[in-house]
Design an enzyme around this catalytic site. Structure first.
Site, PDB file in Angstrom:
ATOM      1  N   HIS A 380     -35.197  39.950  62.937  1.00 56.20           N
ATOM      2  CA  HIS A 380     -34.163  38.827  63.344  1.00 56.20           C
ATOM      3  C   HIS A 380     -34.244  37.710  62.421  1.00 56.20           C
ATOM      4  O   HIS A 380     -33.288  36.629  62.678  1.00 56.20           O
ATOM      5  CB  HIS A 380     -34.302  38.532  64.861  1.00 56.20           C
ATOM      6  CG  HIS A 380     -34.023  39.713  65.560  1.00 56.20           C
ATOM      7  ND1 HIS A 380     -32.605  39.795  66.224  1.00 56.20           N
ATOM      8  CD2 HIS A 380     -34.615  40.667  66.369  1.00 56.20           C
ATOM      9  CE1 HIS A 380     -32.661  41.075  66.948  1.00 56.20           C
ATOM     10  NE2 HIS A 380     -33.888  41.509  67.039  1.00 56.20           N
ATOM     11  N   LYS A 571     -25.107  26.260  69.589  1.00 53.93           N
ATOM     12  CA  LYS A 571     -26.036  27.140  69.471  1.00 53.93           C
ATOM     13  C   LYS A 571     -27.500  26.408  69.567  1.00 53.93           C
ATOM     14  O   LYS A 571     -27.372  25.175  69.619  1.00 53.93           O
ATOM     15  CB  LYS A 571     -25.975  27.602  67.967  1.00 53.93           C
ATOM     16  CG  LYS A 571     -25.359  26.653  66.992  1.00 53.93           C
ATOM     17  CD  LYS A 571     -25.252  27.141  65.575  1.00 53.93           C
ATOM     18  CE  LYS A 571     -23.996  27.649  65.476  1.00 53.93           C
ATOM     19  NZ  LYS A 571     -23.716  29.082  65.191  1.00 53.93           N
ATOM     20  N   ARG A 572     -28.486  27.093  69.223  1.00 53.27           N
ATOM     21  CA  ARG A 572     -29.791  26.376  69.552  1.00 53.27           C
ATOM     22  C   ARG A 572     -29.609  25.265  68.328  1.00 53.27           C
ATOM     23  O   ARG A 572     -28.964  25.376  67.185  1.00 53.27           O
ATOM     24  CB  ARG A 572     -31.042  27.233  69.202  1.00 53.27           C
ATOM     25  CG  ARG A 572     -31.226  27.955  70.391  1.00 53.27           C
ATOM     26  CD  ARG A 572     -31.788  27.304  71.462  1.00 53.27           C
ATOM     27  NE  ARG A 572     -33.095  26.642  71.028  1.00 53.27           N
ATOM     28  CZ  ARG A 572     -34.272  27.137  71.725  1.00 53.27           C
ATOM     29  NH1 ARG A 572     -34.451  27.846  72.775  1.00 53.27           N
ATOM     30  NH2 ARG A 572     -35.389  26.450  71.612  1.00 53.27           N
ATOM     31  N   LYS A 577     -29.534  25.356  61.049  1.00 54.40           N
ATOM     32  CA  LYS A 577     -28.137  25.618  61.545  1.00 54.40           C
ATOM     33  C   LYS A 577     -26.996  24.423  61.166  1.00 54.40           C
ATOM     34  O   LYS A 577     -25.959  24.380  61.230  1.00 54.40           O
ATOM     35  CB  LYS A 577     -28.285  25.721  62.979  1.00 54.40           C
ATOM     36  CG  LYS A 577     -28.745  27.303  63.347  1.00 54.40           C
ATOM     37  CD  LYS A 577     -28.916  27.224  64.813  1.00 54.40           C
ATOM     38  CE  LYS A 577     -29.674  28.551  65.364  1.00 54.40           C
ATOM     39  NZ  LYS A 577     -28.959  29.803  65.104  1.00 54.40           N
ATOM     40  N   THR A 679     -24.269  35.707  66.265  1.00 54.96           N
ATOM     41  CA  THR A 679     -23.398  36.259  67.322  1.00 54.96           C
ATOM     42  C   THR A 679     -22.391  35.493  67.766  1.00 54.96           C
ATOM     43  O   THR A 679     -21.367  35.940  68.177  1.00 54.96           O
ATOM     44  CB  THR A 679     -24.173  37.141  68.445  1.00 54.96           C
ATOM     45  OG1 THR A 679     -25.008  36.232  68.833  1.00 54.96           O
ATOM     46  CG2 THR A 679     -24.857  38.279  67.708  1.00 54.96           C
ATOM     47  N   LYS A 683     -18.066  35.817  68.809  1.00 53.96           N
ATOM     48  CA  LYS A 683     -17.379  35.744  70.154  1.00 53.96           C
ATOM     49  C   LYS A 683     -16.428  34.734  69.951  1.00 53.96           C
ATOM     50  O   LYS A 683     -15.267  34.836  70.686  1.00 53.96           O
ATOM     51  CB  LYS A 683     -18.542  35.213  71.051  1.00 53.96           C
ATOM     52  CG  LYS A 683     -19.564  35.947  71.575  1.00 53.96           C
ATOM     53  CD  LYS A 683     -20.782  35.268  71.962  1.00 53.96           C
ATOM     54  CE  LYS A 683     -22.021  36.335  71.970  1.00 53.96           C
ATOM     55  NZ  LYS A 683     -23.336  35.435  72.262  1.00 53.96           N
TER      56      LYS A 683
END
Ligand code: 26W
Length: 835
Positions: A380, A571-572, A577, A679, A683
């Site tokens: 992952h 998100k985290r 990110k 993911t 969504k």
């Protein structure tokens, strides 16, 4: 109520439920009967009267009533021999981020409306008691949520499966904010019990640690016997996982640690009360708390103990089942597929070898064949700091026999490599299970790779990069092992449950078939320009935005305009990110508004949510910066409310369910090559948000499906990132060339957003200019330009809605039913029985 409480005796009769085909589609559910059942549960299981019951009591009573209907089907699945599945999947995951379960169960059993009516008759609002259920947050982020979506899909398409994990007493910490700084508080989801679980104190396995290995000579051969110094018991707790339309029920089996000796009586009798309990506390700490680190290795012994604890318990459990059913471990791979969710359960590879060699007397070669044919492994992340490795001395001390086995696996692999190819030293070092560079460490990724017949990445790009980077040499040796399985999401939770308004519009437009086959969403595409449909969808989006605006005002006392563009990054919090990039753009808009206050600015709300690992200083400072920017921007009269910033605390599955249906724009802006898949991106697109993103992870495949015109792609590609890093990125030069960025960084650096502590971000900004590891400054201008394109499209309501509908229509492929179908076919060799 009258028919339940008998006026004569005031006794409450527990209504009998006939053995109706529980779990079958319940078209005409008897509402009165369900109401009786809920009342009986409230009385007999919760011990409350309707007059004094709290929303939580009602939730528990309803959950029990629904659970009973699942259990009938579940028990059937387990009991009948002729219906025994040919092959089962065992999904080993240290994380299951499941969230609330009531609506999962209700929707899958088609009981939602019946339950609503049944409760309404009792003066209880289903939507209120829904929020009384605590989120099961036994995971950190993407990997854990994926495991939960997979459990739903396996039950829905009929893949017989067990999920195996740990029943943490405390899930992911609760995030609070104090003056804009993240505070971590313990989470306590079990404090009022868990109505979905079945405790099985009788299902327990001994888990050894430490001790030594003895060699026993038997009939001229050597057998190894591990004599652990300490034994912990793993006790099973089961949660039924009901699939779509209730046709199939699987099991999520979570292990809890129990001390073999609850109390040292001799110590107690001496008056040493603490000492009497000390061992027990130490032993049971194994399942106390989820490790909250995300993408950072945690060199703690307790983590390795957790990993071995659940891997060993799960193997013992599935081997017992296999032997009961088939009698011989030789046939294990014919009936068992074990999926390793990342390397966290990778210690299961030497553990299965140990069981086969030492306990069942297999020869090495046979044992290894069985092992490799049984296991498969999902990677992952490629971030080097997130690849697990354990110091050799630690494994040696905690799991001495496993260390021997790992050495032997390694020796044989290296030998095979030498035979197969002209392997040079560099290649041998790269495939070795032992990393000799930073003290001697066991690389769990390499161990999982060699012990598996298939290794998969989670998006096309990620899988390609796996082949080129971490597993390059292993891939060359085993060229058929790496396969891609692009992630997916369960539409039942992320469309039907989270967004019932949109779902019913879609059903009206294209029929209910989309609930069974998400590809049916394609039928929407020709209607994307239909103004009546656009109108309906945009009204329902607005209703979702009003609901989110209420959450924002309740929790933050910030008032946002539901007609503004809701720009969402959830998100985290992690540097790769690049929440920072988004904050910088926010400041750029703010600067522009201040320079020209009276221009016709388009209203926009920037919404952030996400947790930072407690020890991740940089990520916590990013949260603080978002909150500092929010405070200044939200209060500045020159902005006239046209730009608002909201950082919603304590992001979890339930909050995601509120934010995603209300989003217009989805931020997926990681440095290309670093987000394995994502993911949340799926969504949000499914719920009609347009993506602004880099060519990273599954964004690439989202773009391929929705088309270039319906997504805002910007920035360096993974290849360009690689090249830029190789030649060295000069952040200062990039900033020199961008007037907008220069002004933004100056403002932050000089304390515009931290007037009480003007130096707060000096080091942060200087650090960015010195080592911009995640290429924020390299991508800023492209990102800024892409945001301007977003504005332009947003102004054209018809064009925006067309794009939004085109997104919903074309992301059916990202259903986790599709993903699981591919795993079943290409990795597990099991045939789904439904779907
Ligand atoms: C050793 C500490 C540690 C803990 C968790 C290392 C790595 C992790 C996970 C692999 C982090 C994770 O959740 N990865 C995410 O997995 C998702 C599901 O495949 C992907 O969509 C995300 O891109 C990836 O970051």
């Amino acid at each position: 109520m009258d028919d339940v409480v008998s006026p004569a005796t005031n006794e409450i009769a527990r209504p009998k439920r006939d053995a109706a085909p529980a779990g079958a589609p319940e078209g005409g559910v008897d509402v009165a009967k369900l109401r009786k059942e809920i009342l009986a549960e409230l009385t007999y299981s919760v011990g409350r009267s309707p007059e004094t019951a709290s929303p939580r009591d009602w939730f528990v009573a309803t959950a029990y009533a629904v659970r009973d209907r699942i259990v009938d089907r579940w028990v059937v699945d387990h009991a009948s021999k002729d219906k025994r599945p040919e092959k089962r999947v065992y999904y080993l995951s240290l994380e299951f981020l499941i969230g609330r379960l009531l609506f999962d169960a209700l929707n899958n059993l088609n009981l939602t409306e019946a339950a609503r009516e049944a409760l309404a008759g009792l003066g209880v609002d289903l939507d209120v008691i829904r929020t009384a259920e605590p989120d099961a947050a036994l995971g950190n982020g993407g990997l854990g949520r994926l495991a939960a979506c997979f459990m739903d899909s396996m039950a829905s398409i009929g893949v017989p499966a067990f999920g195996y994990g740990i029943r943490y007493d405390h899930g992911l910490f609760r995030q609070g904010m104090r003056d804009g700084w993240q505070q971590e508080y313990p989470e306590d989801w079990l404090s009022f019990g868990n109505p979905w679980e079945f405790a099985h104190p009788e299902i327990d396995y001994p888990i050894g640690f430490g001790g030594y290995v003895e060699q026993v000579y038997e009939q001229g051969a050597v057998r190894h016997v591990w004599r652990p110094g300490e034994v912990v018991e793993a006790v099973a707790f089961d949660i039924p996982v009901v699939g779509w339309r209730g046709r199939h029920v699987n099991t999520l089996r979570l292990w809890s640690a129990r001390a073999a000796d609850p109390l040292k009586l001799d110590a107690f009798n001496r008056g040493d009360y603490i000492g009497a309990l000390a061992d027990r506390v130490r032993v049971e700490s194994i399942s106390k708390v989820l490790y909250p680190s995300d993408e950072t290795p945690n060199g703690q012994e307790l983590r390795l103990r957790q990993e071995f604890f659940f891997a060993s318990a799960s193997l013992q459990d599935l081997i017992r089942r296999h032997l009961e059913e088939h009698g011989d471990l030789r046939s294990l791979p014919d009936h068992v597929a074990i999926q390793l969710n990342d390397t966290h359960p990778a210690i299961a590879v030497p553990e299965l070898m140990r069981i086969l060699l030492d306990l069942h007397g297999f020869e090495w070669a046979d044992a290894w064949k069985i092992t490799v044919a049984t296991f498969s492994y999902t990677n992952h992340t490629l971030l080097p700091e997130a690849l697990e490795s354990w110091p050799v001395p630690l494994i040696d001390r905690l799991l001495p026999r496993h260390m021997q086995i790992i050495y032997l696996i390694n020796a044989l692999e290296l030998e095979a490599a030498k035979k197969k190819r002209a392997a040079d030293d560099a290649m041998l070092a790269s495939i070795s299970l032992i990393d000799e560079n930073s003290g001697r460490r066991v690389r769990m990724g390499q161990l999982a790779f060699v012990g598996s017949h298939k290794i998969n990445g989670v998006s096309a790009l990620h899988t390609e990069l796996m082949k080129q980077t971490v597993f390059r040499d292993l891939h060359a040796l085993h060229p058929t092992r790496i396969v891609n399985k692009t992630n997916g999401i369960t539409f039942r939770r992320w469309l039907s449950q989270a967004n019932p308004g949109l779902t019913s519009i879609l059903i009206d437009a294209i029929g209910p078939g989309l609930l069974d086959d998400p590809n049916e969403l394609m039928k929407l595409l020709p209607m994307a320009g239909d103004s009546a449909l656009q109108e309906k969808i945009s009204e329902s989006k607005r209703a979702n935005k009003v609901a989110l605006a209420k959450i924002i005002s309740d929790r933050l006392d910030v008032h946002v305009d539901p007609d503004a563009l809701f720009d969402v990054q959830i998100k985290r919090i992690h540097e790769y990110k690049r929440q920072l990039l988004n904050i910088l753009e926010t400041v750029a808009i703010y600067n522009a508004m201040r320079a020209q206050p009276m221009r016709a600015w388009m209203p926009r709300v920037k919404i952030f949510a996400g947790k930072a690992a407690a020890s991740y200083h940089q990520a916590k400072l990013t949260i603080k910066l978002a909150n500092d920017v929010a405070r200044v921007v939200n209060q500045d009269p020159t902005v006239r409310g046209l730009l608002k910033v909201a950082f919603l605390p304590n992001y979890n599955v339930s909050l995601a369910e509120a934010i995603i249906p209300a989003a217009d724009l989805s931020e997926q802006i990681s440095t290309a090559g670093m987000e394995a898949s994502g993911t949340g991106n799926m969504k949000l697109a499914l719920n009609g948000a347009l993506t602004i993103g880099t060519l990273d992870g599954a964004n690439v495949e989202i773009k391929e499906r929705v088309g270039d015109d319906n997504i805002f792609i910007f920035g360096l590609t993974a290849q360009e990132v690689e090249a830029r890093k190789r030649r060295g990125h000069d952040a200062r030069a990039a900033v020199e060339n961008s007037a907008v960025l220069r002004e933004v960084l100056d403002a932050i650096r000089n304390g515009v957003f931290s007037p009480g502590d003007p130096a707060r971000y000096r080091g942060f900004i200087d650090g960015l200019l010195d080592h911009d590891t995640f290429l924020v400054t390299a991508d800023f201008d492209a990102y800024f330009a892409a945001q301007r394109k977003v504005y332009k499209l947003w102004r054209d309501r018809d064009a925006w809605m067309r794009s939004s509908i085109a997104n919903t229509a074309q992301v059916g492929w990202f259903s986790s039913d599709r993903t699981i179908g591919e795993y079943a076919e290409d990795i597990w060799n099991v045939r789904p029985s439904l779907g």
